[in-house]
Design an enzyme around this catalytic site. Structure first.
Site, PDB file in Angstrom:
ATOM      1  N   ASP A   1      38.817  44.633  40.207  1.00  0.00           N
ATOM      2  CA  ASP A   1      37.465  44.411  39.681  1.00  0.00           C
ATOM      3  C   ASP A   1      37.368  45.028  38.288  1.00  0.00           C
ATOM      4  O   ASP A   1      38.376  45.493  37.738  1.00  0.00           O
ATOM      5  CB  ASP A   1      36.394  44.996  40.638  1.00  0.00           C
ATOM      6  CG  ASP A   1      35.125  44.144  40.637  1.00  0.00           C
ATOM      7  OD1 ASP A   1      34.556  43.937  39.547  1.00  0.00           O
ATOM      8  OD2 ASP A   1      34.720  43.666  41.709  1.00  0.00           O
TER       9      ASP A   1
ATOM     10  N   HIS B   1      34.915  39.482  37.003  1.00  0.00           N
ATOM     11  CA  HIS B   1      35.222  40.806  37.573  1.00  0.00           C
ATOM     12  C   HIS B   1      36.674  41.180  37.267  1.00  0.00           C
ATOM     13  O   HIS B   1      37.431  41.583  38.158  1.00  0.00           O
ATOM     14  CB  HIS B   1      34.961  40.813  39.081  1.00  0.00           C
ATOM     15  CG  HIS B   1      33.493  40.838  39.419  1.00  0.00           C
ATOM     16  ND1 HIS B   1      32.719  41.975  39.311  1.00  0.00           N
ATOM     17  CD2 HIS B   1      32.650  39.864  39.830  1.00  0.00           C
ATOM     18  CE1 HIS B   1      31.466  41.700  39.663  1.00  0.00           C
ATOM     19  NE2 HIS B   1      31.400  40.427  39.970  1.00  0.00           N
TER      20      HIS B   1
ATOM     21  N   GLU C   1      29.933  35.718  40.510  1.00  0.00           N
ATOM     22  CA  GLU C   1      29.354  36.402  39.357  1.00  0.00           C
ATOM     23  C   GLU C   1      30.233  36.321  38.113  1.00  0.00           C
ATOM     24  O   GLU C   1      30.641  37.332  37.557  1.00  0.00           O
ATOM     25  CB  GLU C   1      29.094  37.882  39.712  1.00  0.00           C
ATOM     26  CG  GLU C   1      28.141  38.029  40.874  1.00  0.00           C
ATOM     27  CD  GLU C   1      27.891  39.487  41.256  1.00  0.00           C
ATOM     28  OE1 GLU C   1      26.773  39.794  41.661  1.00  0.00           O
ATOM     29  OE2 GLU C   1      28.826  40.315  41.168  1.00  0.00           O
TER      30      GLU C   1
END
Ligand code: ACM
Ligand code: ZN
Length: 720
Positions: free
Chosen positions: A181, A255, A319
């Site tokens: 991440d 990420h 995301e």
């Protein structure tokens, strides 16, 4: 504890009803035939009659301290010759206790292992006599998962085994491991040592934690860590023996900041990048237009596939802002070359390329529900986290689905409104987690697409292993029952009783579990009702907001008390056990003032609107969704009042401001409930105004001039 009357006691002993076993997750079928008890004396031995049961038999022996022998044991593992008893499920088993022996039957290693786990729960009651019982058990869902985020905060590899042990004890069979991440790259990749040399270490623990809340520093004092391939192979094997598949997650295309720190040429801008020490979503993602990215990812997934035998591999996909792609020449050129109309198509292109690469290796991808877009390969499994609607849509489109909706499955959310450690926000108490049903609202014809469900431990606010334990236990038990047990066997009251045995298991396994309140507090008309099932407990309570302690008034553990007269706001009650241990504090709100709130905004959990008019800034209304333009939140008095000042406080900070404050909003009053007079605009969550002299006020309200993506906290309307 209820005291049984002598008559009842006599009657129940005559019937000789076996005490029901406290098994979690509750088995599919269980009955208690008549017969003599199995006596667990020192001569009892374990014996496996089939190679598939060898691990389970050894495991049972190590855990129980009962030795195993090659033949003539009284606890026997044998092949099940009528597999329909367990739906021919390799994870199913039968377990039979009779006077003479205990037999666990299954058709595959996983079933034998789960039979052993159930028997351990039976043995740990500590009795040396076990009443006869017959169990036939098998899972409701094939995917029973828990995700652990090792990127935001790192966990010790040795501790990961303890984590696996807990999952296995609850018949969880998927450990989804979030390994990369923005805050860290945690998996050794031999071809790119810089991924961990650079990407596994950041300046500090971050997220506002004290440096001493973790031990994971390197010799240069940098925070982080990674799992070597050797450690990973060991953990994969350890999990596999215990029926658990480790599903690795390598996030793409977003990420990815930690990877970009190691390989800046893989981003659209080329950097420089810095490993994040906070949460959120980075605009810097992989450059999906760069062919070198695909070479890199294929090399990484070569090694990942080699390490993890899982048929399914997680590629993240959530995301991912596309803002860099919009101005990146390489991304734009790729979109033209591939005929991709919008940047979302570029995301699908990127995901599909990796899906295809992995398919050639005999693997399938799973991704968060954002990957569900035009053109995404049908083969992709969808993990539905933004509610279950993405999962339902995916099932209709022919995708397999794992449900993991935030409102039941995000175990990074808090377990109670008050008294809990800092967390991500949101609320998933044990009872809420228990309500999870992966098949809820899924049309019958698509239910076979639902592989199962999963809880997620995002670790932003879990600085160490102890905190992960706290967030997982006891909620993992609620999850287990939601994904293993038949839906019609679930019953929260019964579960709560069985949990009393489970808490003792947590103690013995040295889990830092969240202690139960141990009490249900209800308010009746002028009464307060305490209901507690902990033997020998009493309940201490206060009505003045203070923390109940040993000097506070006491009540019996099951009683109804009349509320004394007075202007009380809050009842706090807590269990005291004879051994001195204390339950968590339960709070209930008593008297709300006469103001009546009218709003179309729905409350999140029990953050009900009345809490904005209860005279206490510490209690608040919390909307359960973003606020639309034009929404109002109004408080009406029962008759018009005159006063001079009004102060409205919104937002997560005690004195207003912070997250979830009113943004583009105005504070208004009305003398008749129809015509409204704007008084002040909200600034940093607060609106203060003087009331024009002599103006009677029947109502006050917040009116939203624009929509806001944040939810809304209204702490209090204060008047002077
Ligand atoms: C997620 O919680 N971003 C999958
Ligand atoms: Zn680019």
């Amino acid at each position: 504890m209820k005291i049984l009357s002598p008559i009842l006691f006599f009657a129940s002993s005559l019937l000789a009803v076996a005490a029901e076993l406290s098994l979690i997750p509750v088995p599919a079928k269980i009955d208690y035939p008549a017969g003599g008890d199995f006596v667990l004396d020192s001569g009892v031995r374990i014996c496996s009659a089939v190679p598939d049961a060898d691990f389970a038999a050894g495991f049972l022996s190590r855990q129980s301290g009962i030795s195993s022998v090659p033949a003539d044991g009284k606890i026997i593992f044998e092949q099940l010759d009528t597999p329909q008893k367990i739906n021919a499920d390799p994870e199913g088993y039968t377990l039979e206790v009779t006077e003479n022996q205990i037999v666990i039957r299954a058709i595959a290693p996983a079933g034998f292992f789960y039979g052993a786990q159930t028997l351990l729960q039976i043995l740990d009651c500590g009795n040396d006599k076990i009443a006869p019982v017959r169990i036939a058990d098998y899972p409701r869902f094939r995917w029973r998962g828990v995700m652990l985020d090792s990127a935001r905060h790192f966990q010790d590899p040795q501790w990961i085994k303890k984590f696996i042990d807990l999952l296995a004890s609850q018949k969880i069979n998927v450990f989804h491991w979030h390994l990369t991440d923005d805050q860290g790259w945690r998996i050794e990749i031999k071809k790119f040592p810089q991924l961990t040399r650079v990407g596994a270490w950041r300046d500090g623990i971050g997220f506002g934690f004290r440096p001493d809340e973790t031990e994971h520093y390197n010799s240069e004092g940098r925070y982080g860590g990674f799992y070597s391939q050797e450690q990973i192979r060991e953990l994969v094997a350890y999990a596999r023996e215990r029926g658990i598949t480790i599903v690795p997650e390598i996030e793409l295309p977003g990420h990815a900041v930690a990877a970009l720190c190691a390989l800046p040429q893989l981003g659209c801008t080329g950097g420089p990048y810095r490993i994040w020490e906070k949460g959120g979503v980075s605009d810097d993602v992989y450059c999906a237009g760069n062919e070198a990215l695909y070479d890199f990812l294929e090399d990484v997934f070569d090694e990942v596939a080699d390490l993890f035998p899982s048929k399914i591999i997680h590629i993240g996909g959530d995301e991912c802002p596309q803002i860099r792609w919009k101005t990146c020449p390489r991304c734009q050129a790729k979109m033209r070359a591939e005929n991709l109309a919008v940047t979302m198509d570029l995301q699908s292109y990127c995901v599909n390329r990796i899906a295809k690469f992995l398919k050639n290796k005999g693997r399938r991808i799973i991704g968060w529900d954002e990957i569900l877009a035009d053109g995404i390969t049908n083969d992709a499994v969808i993990m539905s986290w933004r509610g279950n609607s993405g999962g339902i849509r995916a099932s209709k489109l022919g995708h397999d689905v794992v449900m993991s909706p935030t409102n039941y499955c995000y175990f990074d959310y808090s377990q109670a409104r008050t008294g809990e450690p800092r967390s991500f926000g949101g609320l998933v108490p044990l009872g809420r987690a228990y309500e999870f049903d992966p098949a809820r609202d899924v049309p019958a014809e698509f239910q076979n697409r639902i592989l199962g469900g999963q809880a997620n431990l995002w670790s932003e606010y879990m600085p160490n292993e102890a905190q992960v334990e706290y967030m997982l236990a006891p909620r993992v038990c609620a999850l287990a029952e939601s994904v293993w047990s038949p839906a019609d066997k679930k019953n929260y009251e019964d579960f709560s009783k069985r949990m009393l045995a489970q808490y003792k298991r947590f103690e013995r396994a040295k889990w830092n579990y969240r202690k139960p309140e141990g009490i249900v507090v209800r308010l009746g008309a002028g009464t307060m009702i305490f209901d507690c099932d902990l033997p020998g407990a009493t309940v201490a309570y206060t009505l003045d907001g203070s923390v109940p302690d040993k000097n506070s008034p006491r009540a019996a553990d099951q009683c109804t008390l009349t509320l004394p007269k007075g202007d009380f706001k809050i009842l706090k009650a807590r269990v005291f056990l004879p051994d001195g241990s204390l339950g968590k504090i339960c709070e209930r709100y008593l008297n709300f003032p006469k103001a009546l709130v009218k709003t179309d905004l729905l409350p999140y959990e029990n953050f009900i609107p009345e809490k904005a008019v209860d005279g206490d800034r510490n209690t608040f209304f919390w909307a359960n969704a973003p606020v639309p333009a034009g929404a109002t939140f109004a408080a009406f008095f029962d008759s018009a009042k005159t006063f001079s000042k009004i102060n409205c406080i919104t937002g997560k900070n005690e004195n207003g401001g912070g997250g979830d404050k009113a943004e583009n909003a105005v504070l208004e009053i009305s003398s008749d409930g129809k015509a409204w007079l704007p008084l002040a605009y909200f600034s940093n969550g607060n609106a203060r105004a003087n009331i024009p002299a002599g103006t009677p006020v029947l109502a006050m309200r917040i009116r939203f001039l624009k929509a806001q993506s944040n939810w809304l906290v209204v702490r209090e309307f204060e008047i002077e």
